[in-house]
Write an enzyme that holds these catalytic residues in place. Sequence first.
Site: not given
Length: 302
Positions: A198-199
């Site tokens: 993700s991030y």
Amino acid sequence: MTERLAHEHRAIETLWKNLEKALKRVGKGQDADLDVEDLHQLVAAYAAHAGFEEAEFLPLSETILGRNSNHMAALGVSLHMRHVRQPTACIGRRSALRAESGGVPHHHRRAALTAAAYPTQTTSIVLVHGSWHGAWCWSRVLPRLRGEGVESHAVTLTGVGERAHLLAPTVDLHTHIQDVIGLIDAEELQRVVLVGHSYAGMVITGVADLLQARQPGLLVHLVYLDAALPFPGDSWSSHHTDETKQARIAASQSSGGLSFPPPDASLFGLSGADRDWVNRRQTPQPFKLYQQALDFDAERVA
């Protein structure tokens, strides 16, 4: 099924050995007598084999072992890491992997199936979690990786997880990049595969840029696990919809712009005990890094 697995493993290994020297020369920019037909055969054989394992072998293993998909990652990794010694030199350093749904526990099996790109003995895997999470989200994976003899580490980024007490206005993307660099330095790792969820795609890209500049050869591979895959100058928010951006900006106002709260884990496709487990552990995400641009050398990271 076991006979097919063994047969395909041996066939892929043979194809690789026949091409290994030439591919290494190509990877160094040297001339090589490379049989392109054999190369296509190797790629096709591996793709078919990985598809077979994901579609048939791993689901059957879940049934036999009585485990859900959250627990199968190390099995997939071990199937490949036992018999692959070196990465294919002509393949780029970055692998983008997409899972069918969000939520860390559901992602690991897909990542495991690409592990044939990694050496078996001298390489360490460093797992970097996504937003609102911490190293805890890999707790079902790490014991199994280590049980297979794979040196593995999971970092918790500043301001979240068990380091939530360090949340401050100064915590940004560069803080998190240094968190990962700090782990690599402290553990004196010599060959590293970075996995970002993700991030953390932003984070491992920044780490890769620094490592390649500082110590070429230390970084073996990057794995983007349902992750942000930035271009130079992008921020984490660059590819989000305007609706998502505005919602996160608005959510940060209750903390004075310091952080934004986690969503309910049902958003990741989780339910029951898994949902409760993630909801208990999630912490607010530092907000400063959401719109912070990352500048890096794309050729160095590629």
